[in-house]
Design a protein around this motif. Structure first.
Motif, short mmCIF file in Angstrom:
data_model
loop_
_atom_site.label_atom_id
_atom_site.label_comp_id
_atom_site.label_asym_id
_atom_site.label_seq_id
_atom_site.Cartn_x
_atom_site.Cartn_y
_atom_site.Cartn_z
N MET A 176 1.02 -0.92 -0.11
CA MET A 176 0.24 -0.08 -0.10
C MET A 176 0.74 1.22 0.43
N ASN A 177 0.48 2.33 -1.35
CA ASN A 177 0.88 4.10 -0.55
C ASN A 177 0.75 4.26 0.04
N LYS A 178 1.53 4.95 0.28
CA LYS A 178 0.88 6.56 1.36
C LYS A 178 -0.33 7.36 0.81
N SER A 179 -0.93 6.93 -0.48
CA SER A 179 -1.89 7.84 -0.70
C SER A 179 -2.85 6.23 -0.50
N GLN A 180 -2.93 5.67 0.25
CA GLN A 180 -4.24 4.51 0.56
C GLN A 180 -4.31 4.34 1.92
N VAL A 181 -4.85 4.86 2.15
CA VAL A 181 -5.74 5.11 3.47
C VAL A 181 -6.83 3.52 3.43
N SER A 182 -6.76 2.65 4.55
CA SER A 182 -7.36 1.97 5.00
C SER A 182 -8.98 2.34 5.40
N ILE A 183 -10.19 1.77 5.15
CA ILE A 183 -11.11 1.82 5.84
C ILE A 183 -10.93 1.91 7.39
N LYS A 184 -10.54 0.74 8.17
CA LYS A 184 -9.57 1.15 9.34
C LYS A 184 -9.05 2.14 10.00
N GLU A 185 -8.34 2.86 9.08
CA GLU A 185 -7.36 4.22 9.41
C GLU A 185 -8.30 5.51 9.48
N ILE A 186 -9.17 5.10 8.29
CA ILE A 186 -10.28 6.34 8.26
C ILE A 186 -11.20 6.58 9.74
N LYS A 187 -11.25 4.95 10.42
CA LYS A 187 -12.87 4.66 10.89
C LYS A 187 -11.40 5.68 12.29
N ALA A 188 -10.52 4.99 12.50
CA ALA A 188 -10.02 5.10 13.80
C ALA A 188 -9.76 6.77 14.12
N LEU A 189 -9.22 7.26 12.58
CA LEU A 189 -9.38 8.91 12.78
C LEU A 189 -10.85 9.85 12.86
N TRP A 190 -11.51 9.29 12.92
CA TRP A 190 -12.45 9.89 12.44
C TRP A 190 -12.73 9.42 14.42
N GLU A 191 -12.97 8.50 14.60
CA GLU A 191 -12.98 8.32 15.86
C GLU A 191 -12.08 8.77 17.15
N SER A 192 -10.52 9.02 16.48
CA SER A 192 -9.77 10.41 17.65
C SER A 192 -11.31 11.23 17.72
N HIS A 193 -11.60 11.85 16.89
CA HIS A 193 -12.12 13.22 17.00
C HIS A 193 -13.67 13.21 17.51
N LEU A 194 -14.25 12.30 16.72
CA LEU A 194 -15.56 11.81 17.00
C LEU A 194 -16.32 11.27 18.92
N GLY A 195 -15.30 10.24 18.62
CA GLY A 195 -15.69 8.84 20.35
C GLY A 195 -15.74 7.97 19.18
N SER A 196 -16.62 7.09 19.91
CA SER A 196 -17.22 5.65 19.31
C SER A 196 -17.98 5.67 17.42
N LEU A 197 -17.52 5.24 17.30
CA LEU A 197 -18.58 4.56 16.11
C LEU A 197 -18.76 3.52 16.52
N TYR A 198 -20.23 3.44 15.57
CA TYR A 198 -21.06 2.12 15.68
C TYR A 198 -20.80 1.99 13.97
N ASN A 199 -20.90 0.28 13.60
CA ASN A 199 -20.78 -0.17 11.98
C ASN A 199 -22.73 -0.78 12.15
N THR A 200 -23.38 -0.57 10.97
CA THR A 200 -24.47 -1.24 10.86
C THR A 200 -24.83 -2.42 11.90
N GLN A 201 -24.08 -2.97 12.13
CA GLN A 201 -24.27 -4.12 12.69
C GLN A 201 -24.31 -4.15 14.08
N GLN A 202 -22.81 -3.10 14.83
CA GLN A 202 -23.31 -2.78 16.54
C GLN A 202 -24.45 -1.89 16.43
N LEU A 203 -25.17 -1.22 15.73
CA LEU A 203 -25.60 -0.09 15.87
C LEU A 203 -28.05 -1.36 16.04
#
Length: 134
Positions: A1-28
């Motif tokens: 994976m090159n530097k411009s490719q970011v996984s969904i997991k990494e994106i989720k972690a970044l948003w969680e650091s700002h927004l707090g916990s995030l649920y997926n549809t199954q968890q919801l």
């Protein structure tokens, strides 16, 4: 994976650091007992704040729910004020966790959690939404 490719997991972690916990549809579904069809209908009706990923899946900020899995009182009314044609749901989610001077530097989420006036928060949201519509 090159530097411009970011996984969904990494994106989720970044948003969680700002927004707090995030649920997926199954968890919801587990939290709320709402079937996926109802969840998706509430997304379309701007009742639930859902953050759509590039893969088409959704994450749901936990801050909109109380400990029983219900939407917090007043949340959907405040969320529905924002013009989704002018700002995306990530912007709105960020607003909910950003300190607001008119709330004595509390975030809208903190304001709701502390029993602050929903009417006051609604009026502040209306003002922000009006600026976004310009």
């Amino acid at each position: 994976m090159n530097k411009s490719q970011v996984s969904i997991k990494e994106i989720k972690a970044l948003w969680e650091s700002h927004l707090g916990s995030l649920y997926n549809t199954q968890q919801l579904y587990i939290l709320t007992a709402l079937p996926p069809q109802v969840i998706y209908r509430q997304i379309r009706q701007n009742i639930l704040l859902a953050l759509k990923q590039k893969n088409g899946r959704y994450f749901y900020p936990a801050f909109q729910f109380n400990s029983q899995g219900d939407l917090k009182k007043g949340f959907s009314d405040i969320f529905s004020v924002f013009p989704l044609e002018r700002c995306d749901r990530y912007t709105i989610a960020s607003w909910f966790v950003s300190p607001q001077p008119k709330l004595k530097s509390h975030t809208p989420v903190e304001w709701l959690d502390s029993g602050g006036s929903i009417t006051v928060l609604y009026k502040i949201a209306q003002r922000v939404a009006a600026r976004l519509k310009q």
